[in-house]
Design an enzyme around this catalytic site. Sequence first.
Site, PDB file in Angstrom:
ATOM      1  N   ASP A  73       0.860  -1.191   0.000  1.00 47.26           N
ATOM      2  CA  ASP A  73       0.000   0.000   0.000  1.00 47.26           C
ATOM      3  C   ASP A  73       0.892   1.236   0.000  1.00 47.26           C
ATOM      4  O   ASP A  73       2.106   1.135   0.203  1.00 47.26           O
ATOM      5  CB  ASP A  73      -0.958  -0.017   1.210  1.00 47.26           C
ATOM      6  CG  ASP A  73      -0.234   0.101   2.551  1.00 47.26           C
ATOM      7  OD1 ASP A  73      -0.491  -0.732   3.439  1.00 47.26           O
ATOM      8  OD2 ASP A  73       0.596   1.016   2.717  1.00 47.26           O
ATOM      9  N   HIS A 105       8.691  -5.284  -1.221  1.00 47.77           N
ATOM     10  CA  HIS A 105       7.790  -6.279  -1.829  1.00 47.77           C
ATOM     11  C   HIS A 105       6.991  -5.672  -2.970  1.00 47.77           C
ATOM     12  O   HIS A 105       6.048  -6.290  -3.443  1.00 47.77           O
ATOM     13  CB  HIS A 105       6.825  -6.850  -0.767  1.00 47.77           C
ATOM     14  CG  HIS A 105       7.504  -7.764   0.210  1.00 47.77           C
ATOM     15  ND1 HIS A 105       6.873  -8.252   1.328  1.00 47.77           N
ATOM     16  CD2 HIS A 105       8.768  -8.258   0.257  1.00 47.77           C
ATOM     17  CE1 HIS A 105       7.711  -9.030   2.008  1.00 47.77           C
ATOM     18  NE2 HIS A 105       8.877  -9.032   1.390  1.00 47.77           N
TER      19      HIS A 105
HETATM   20  N1  APR Z   1      -0.698  -2.643  15.412  1.00 45.73           N
HETATM   21  C1  APR Z   1       0.475  -3.301  15.487  1.00 45.73           C
HETATM   22  N2  APR Z   1       0.644  -4.554  15.007  1.00 45.73           N
HETATM   23  C2  APR Z   1      -0.426  -5.147  14.449  1.00 45.73           C
HETATM   24  C3  APR Z   1      -1.689  -4.532  14.352  1.00 45.73           C
HETATM   25  C4  APR Z   1      -1.799  -3.223  14.864  1.00 45.73           C
HETATM   26  N3  APR Z   1      -2.953  -2.540  14.818  1.00 45.73           N
HETATM   27  N4  APR Z   1      -2.555  -5.414  13.756  1.00 45.73           N
HETATM   28  C5  APR Z   1      -1.843  -6.525  13.488  1.00 45.73           C
HETATM   29  N5  APR Z   1      -0.577  -6.372  13.913  1.00 45.73           N
HETATM   30  C6  APR Z   1       0.539  -7.308  13.816  1.00 45.73           C
HETATM   31  C7  APR Z   1       0.179  -8.759  14.044  1.00 45.73           C
HETATM   32  O1  APR Z   1       0.320  -9.072  15.424  1.00 45.73           O
HETATM   33  C8  APR Z   1       1.257  -9.465  13.196  1.00 45.73           C
HETATM   34  O2  APR Z   1       2.440  -9.611  13.972  1.00 45.73           O
HETATM   35  O3  APR Z   1       0.999  -7.218  12.479  1.00 45.73           O
HETATM   36  C9  APR Z   1       1.527  -8.478  12.060  1.00 45.73           C
HETATM   37  C10 APR Z   1       0.889  -8.854  10.737  1.00 45.73           C
HETATM   38  O4  APR Z   1       1.487 -10.047  10.308  1.00 45.73           O
HETATM   39  P1  APR Z   1       1.186 -10.586   8.827  1.00 45.73           P
HETATM   40  O5  APR Z   1      -0.291 -10.578   8.594  1.00 45.73           O
HETATM   41  O6  APR Z   1       1.955 -11.861   8.684  1.00 45.73           O
HETATM   42  O7  APR Z   1       1.794  -9.489   7.836  1.00 45.73           O
HETATM   43  P2  APR Z   1       3.311  -9.252   7.469  1.00 45.73           P
HETATM   44  O8  APR Z   1       4.207  -9.607   8.615  1.00 45.73           O
HETATM   45  O9  APR Z   1       3.414  -7.884   6.926  1.00 45.73           O
HETATM   46  O10 APR Z   1       3.553 -10.309   6.271  1.00 45.73           O
HETATM   47  C11 APR Z   1       4.836 -10.283   5.661  1.00 45.73           C
HETATM   48  O11 APR Z   1       4.082 -11.893   4.034  1.00 45.73           O
HETATM   49  O12 APR Z   1       2.577 -12.735   2.557  1.00 45.73           O
HETATM   50  C12 APR Z   1       3.687 -11.942   2.673  1.00 45.73           C
HETATM   51  O13 APR Z   1       4.263 -10.296   1.137  1.00 45.73           O
HETATM   52  C13 APR Z   1       3.417 -10.543   2.220  1.00 45.73           C
HETATM   53  O14 APR Z   1       4.514  -8.540   2.994  1.00 45.73           O
HETATM   54  C14 APR Z   1       3.804  -9.694   3.416  1.00 45.73           C
HETATM   55  C15 APR Z   1       4.702 -10.627   4.212  1.00 45.73           C
END
Ligand code: APR
Length: 238
Positions: free
Chosen positions: A95, A110
């Site tokens: 985003d 990414h």
């Molecule tokens: N504030 C802080 N942390 C948060 C919040 C919030 N409001 N909401 C969720 N989280 C945390 C969750 O606890 C989790 O640790 O954000 C994290 C989201 O984890 P994922 O959904 O796995 O996302 P991300 O870590 O960005 O994934 C990494 O995986 O699929 C690939 O390319 C994709 O960039 C992505 C990568």
Amino acid sequence: MNKHYSRILILSGAGISAESGLATFRSSNGLWNNHKVDDVATIEGFQRNPALVHDFYNELKTEIQKAKPNAAHLAITKLQQEYPAQIDVVTQNVDTLHEKAGNQNIWHIHGQVNQAVCLNCGHILETWGDVDTQTICPQCQVMGMMKPNIVFFGENLLYMDKVDDALRHCDLFISIGTSGVVYPAAGFVQTAKYYGAETIEFTLDQTANNYLFDRHVYGKAGETFPPFVEALLQDIKK
Ligand code: APR
């Protein structure tokens, strides 16, 4: 923290955009619960069914375009404007909320949902409009060779020259909203630590690589990160 940092690396993940209404990937209603990663986030999936992949990212694009940055994104802008250090934002997010918040030095490792890359000539097409198998590359005029400029699993990350430099030289590594399960990004904290940085994570739940962080701040980043920025700004006044 009580230290004056000279180089700060902020790594963000989907969690920083959650309070802006965008789905994360691995939470209960995450993107990967409703879509098969193999179908929409791998080169094989794209070669198998490019129209499905284009539909997924065109839909995501519409959602993302409506979203607004939240207090965590804005706190990064405040930090970059008022704290005397070089501050890089390395984001796993596709985003553009960091840009909308006015952040600088943003590295989308990414890729970005508002970009497509031509597999024929390499041209990067910036657009919030739909891209599909009929899209003609404005540079080489070839149709049907555009791919969302999203780094699929197994592809190399983007901007790794900038990331490597920041990892080697940062004295504060801040992780915001990432689960720490997807490498290479999940290994960045280990590299920063190896080169002597202090490490702190802002997350909701326990992360996979939490043992590598000196400090953990649990809660919503929009509520926990702004006070942290205020504390850093107070420290330099002491
Ligand atoms: N504030 C802080 N942390 C948060 C919040 C919030 N409001 N909401 C969720 N989280 C945390 C969750 O606890 C989790 O640790 O954000 C994290 C989201 O984890 P994922 O959904 O796995 O996302 P991300 O870590 O960005 O994934 C990494 O995986 O699929 C690939 O390319 C994709 O960039 C992505 C990568």
